[in-house]
Motif scaffolding. Structure first.
Motif, mmCIF file in Angstrom:
data_model
loop_
_atom_site.group_PDB
_atom_site.id
_atom_site.type_symbol
_atom_site.label_atom_id
_atom_site.label_comp_id
_atom_site.label_asym_id
_atom_site.label_seq_id
_atom_site.Cartn_x
_atom_site.Cartn_y
_atom_site.Cartn_z
ATOM 1 N N PRO A 48 98.732 8.685 51.045
ATOM 2 C CA PRO A 48 98.340 10.099 51.031
ATOM 3 C C PRO A 48 96.967 10.351 50.407
ATOM 4 O O PRO A 48 96.372 11.398 50.637
ATOM 5 C CB PRO A 48 99.441 10.762 50.193
ATOM 6 N N ALA A 49 96.447 9.376 49.652
ATOM 7 C CA ALA A 49 95.146 9.551 49.006
ATOM 8 C C ALA A 49 94.015 8.865 49.767
ATOM 9 O O ALA A 49 92.839 9.021 49.400
ATOM 10 C CB ALA A 49 95.199 9.027 47.572
ATOM 11 N N ARG A 50 94.332 8.125 50.821
ATOM 12 C CA ARG A 50 93.293 7.397 51.549
ATOM 13 C C ARG A 50 92.468 8.353 52.401
ATOM 14 O O ARG A 50 93.009 9.110 53.205
ATOM 15 C CB ARG A 50 93.923 6.333 52.445
ATOM 16 N N MET A 51 91.158 8.326 52.187
ATOM 17 C CA MET A 51 90.248 9.215 52.909
ATOM 18 C C MET A 51 89.565 8.475 54.048
ATOM 19 O O MET A 51 89.372 7.263 53.991
ATOM 20 C CB MET A 51 89.185 9.787 51.964
ATOM 21 N N SER A 52 89.200 9.244 55.068
ATOM 22 C CA SER A 52 88.493 8.681 56.217
ATOM 23 C C SER A 52 87.563 9.741 56.780
ATOM 24 O O SER A 52 88.032 10.738 57.347
ATOM 25 C CB SER A 52 89.481 8.200 57.286
ATOM 26 N N VAL A 53 86.274 9.538 56.611
ATOM 27 C CA VAL A 53 85.301 10.505 57.121
ATOM 28 C C VAL A 53 85.398 10.607 58.635
ATOM 29 O O VAL A 53 85.259 11.693 59.220
ATOM 30 C CB VAL A 53 83.876 10.101 56.695
ATOM 31 N N ARG A 54 85.654 9.476 59.280
ATOM 32 C CA ARG A 54 85.740 9.469 60.741
ATOM 33 C C ARG A 54 86.889 10.321 61.239
ATOM 34 O O ARG A 54 86.802 10.951 62.306
ATOM 35 C CB ARG A 54 85.919 8.016 61.221
ATOM 36 N N ALA A 55 87.979 10.371 60.481
ATOM 37 C CA ALA A 55 89.190 11.047 60.959
ATOM 38 C C ALA A 55 89.350 12.460 60.402
ATOM 39 O O ALA A 55 90.384 13.085 60.620
ATOM 40 C CB ALA A 55 90.408 10.217 60.591
ATOM 41 N N ARG A 56 88.341 12.990 59.704
ATOM 42 C CA ARG A 56 88.502 14.288 59.068
ATOM 43 C C ARG A 56 88.780 15.391 60.093
ATOM 44 O O ARG A 56 88.194 15.429 61.176
ATOM 45 C CB ARG A 56 87.283 14.658 58.221
ATOM 46 N N LEU A 57 89.733 16.279 59.748
ATOM 47 C CA LEU A 57 90.124 17.423 60.579
ATOM 48 C C LEU A 57 90.558 17.013 61.984
ATOM 49 O O LEU A 57 90.314 17.725 62.969
ATOM 50 C CB LEU A 57 88.992 18.444 60.645
ATOM 51 N N THR A 58 91.215 15.860 62.063
ATOM 52 C CA THR A 58 91.775 15.438 63.341
ATOM 53 C C THR A 58 93.033 16.248 63.624
ATOM 54 O O THR A 58 93.931 16.309 62.784
ATOM 55 C CB THR A 58 92.132 13.939 63.315
ATOM 56 N N PRO A 59 93.148 16.889 64.778
ATOM 57 C CA PRO A 59 94.349 17.696 65.068
ATOM 58 C C PRO A 59 95.569 16.811 65.255
ATOM 59 O O PRO A 59 95.447 15.602 65.475
ATOM 60 C CB PRO A 59 93.977 18.418 66.369
ATOM 61 N N PRO A 60 96.748 17.391 65.191
ATOM 62 C CA PRO A 60 97.982 16.601 65.385
ATOM 63 C C PRO A 60 97.962 15.866 66.713
ATOM 64 O O PRO A 60 97.560 16.403 67.748
ATOM 65 C CB PRO A 60 99.087 17.670 65.352
ATOM 66 N N GLY A 61 98.411 14.622 66.671
ATOM 67 C CA GLY A 61 98.417 13.803 67.875
ATOM 68 C C GLY A 61 99.221 12.538 67.654
ATOM 69 O O GLY A 61 100.003 12.424 66.712
ATOM 70 N N THR A 68 94.955 15.556 60.151
ATOM 71 C CA THR A 68 94.351 15.163 58.877
ATOM 72 C C THR A 68 93.628 16.355 58.266
ATOM 73 O O THR A 68 93.312 17.333 58.957
ATOM 74 C CB THR A 68 93.348 14.009 59.063
ATOM 75 N N ASP A 69 93.345 16.263 56.964
ATOM 76 C CA ASP A 69 92.674 17.368 56.287
ATOM 77 C C ASP A 69 91.171 17.159 56.262
ATOM 78 O O ASP A 69 90.639 16.286 56.954
ATOM 79 C CB ASP A 69 93.234 17.544 54.873
ATOM 80 N N ALA A 70 90.465 17.933 55.452
ATOM 81 C CA ALA A 70 89.001 17.889 55.423
ATOM 82 C C ALA A 70 88.467 16.573 54.888
ATOM 83 O O ALA A 70 87.283 16.263 55.067
ATOM 84 C CB ALA A 70 88.473 19.050 54.585
ATOM 85 N N PHE A 71 89.304 15.786 54.228
ATOM 86 C CA PHE A 71 88.879 14.493 53.700
ATOM 87 C C PHE A 71 89.419 13.336 54.537
ATOM 88 O O PHE A 71 89.293 12.173 54.138
ATOM 89 C CB PHE A 71 89.346 14.338 52.253
ATOM 90 N N GLY A 72 90.060 13.664 55.649
ATOM 91 C CA GLY A 72 90.594 12.629 56.518
ATOM 92 C C GLY A 72 91.916 12.045 56.048
ATOM 93 O O GLY A 72 92.332 10.987 56.520
ATOM 94 N N ARG A 73 92.594 12.736 55.149
ATOM 95 C CA ARG A 73 93.890 12.253 54.657
ATOM 96 C C ARG A 73 95.011 12.708 55.583
ATOM 97 O O ARG A 73 94.988 13.823 56.098
ATOM 98 C CB ARG A 73 94.127 12.758 53.230
#
Length: 286
Positions: A48-61, A68-73
């Motif tokens: 739950p704490a792992r961040m990913s800039v590439r995946a930030r704000l990815t919609p459900p899929g 994911t949230d604004a930090f890619g979590r």
């Protein structure tokens, strides 16, 4: 034979609750939520704490079921772990406020000299709106899980204390309590064995409601930014974080909001079911 017939005619608590499908569904739902929170380390799809800039704000899929949230979590993982904190706070508040309320209520209801000062204290605390008193106490104690539990326990203790005091005032005048006095029973024995045992039902029901109220209050405090440390995931902190990107990712509020709504609603329905089952008049009507 008469005893056997009476036993068959008087259903137990479980049978009374089972007659209400909505209550059983709520109980199953809450157990499912509780198990999901307990098993979060094993069933969550990601850290739950792992961040990913590439995946930030990815919609459900398919990759991220709830996005994911604004930090890619991963939102699903954070909801599962946040449930552990939110449920812990709710349970902690319910247990502490119930114990403290029982002590205050018994003392105020049994000892006439303590009744007036304790009643004034309870009335003074209940004169403040719950959320305002909670904000004030958290501001004094500081924002942490333990401090939030303490603050909310202080807020909800008067609810239990008033119920216990009112019941104690009635029961202490009943003949069986006077008989216990005459037989030389100690004050402690009378208060626990003869009074407390007869008022367990309303206490249990109120405790379930406080469990739900505490989770809502924690979410409100976290939403206002005065709850637990933002680094600790709770459903309230997730909603607070999600509102900052509401125009881009509305699901960041919807999913944690749905989680807390289902948990609180199920607890409220369980409390209603317990109240109906434990109240002899309502149980007879059922």
């Amino acid at each position: 034979m008469a005893a056997t017939t009476k036993a068959l005619e008087d259903p137990g608590l479980w049978q009374l609750m089972a007659r209400r499908p909505a209550v059983m569904i709520a109980l199953a739902l809450f157990v499912l939520i509780l198990l999901a929170a307990i098993l979060a380390p094993w069933i969550s799809p990601a850290d739950p704490a792992r961040m990913s800039v590439r995946a930030r704000l990815t919609p459900p899929g398919a990759e991220y079921w709830l996005g994911t949230d604004a930090f890619g979590r991963d939102v699903l993982s954070r909801i599962l772990y946040a449930g552990r904190t939110s449920l812990t706070i709710g349970l902690g508040v319910a247990v502490i406020s119930t114990i403290a309320g029982i002590v205050i209520g018994l003392l105020g209801g049994y000892f006439r000299a303590l009744d007036a000062p304790l009643s004034r204290l309870i009335d003074a605390m209940m004169a403040f709106p719950d959320i305002l008193l909670a904000i004030s106490l958290v501001a004094i104690f500081g924002g942490s899980v333990v401090n939030v539990i303490i603050a909310l326990s202080i807020v909800y203790t008067p609810r239990i204390a008033r119920i216990v005091r009112a019941a104690t005032l009635v029961i202490r005048e009943l003949p069986f309590v006077e008989a216990a006095h005459a037989l030389g029973s100690s004050t402690r024995t009378i208060m626990i064995q003869h009074i407390l045992r007869n008022i367990v039902s309303p206490i249990v029901v109120q405790a379930t409601f406080i469990f739900a109220y505490a989770m809502l209050a924690e979410a409100g405090l976290s939403f206002l930014g005065v709850g637990v440390n933002p680094a600790v995931p709770t459903w309230g902190t997730m909603i607070n974080e999600g509102r900052q990107t509401l125009d881009q990712a509305f699901y960041l509020i919807v999913f944690p909001g749905l989680a807390i709504s289902l948990a609180v609603l199920s607890l409220q329905m369980i409390g209603d079911g317990l109240r109906d089952a434990l109240d002899p008049r309502l149980a007879k009507e059922a």
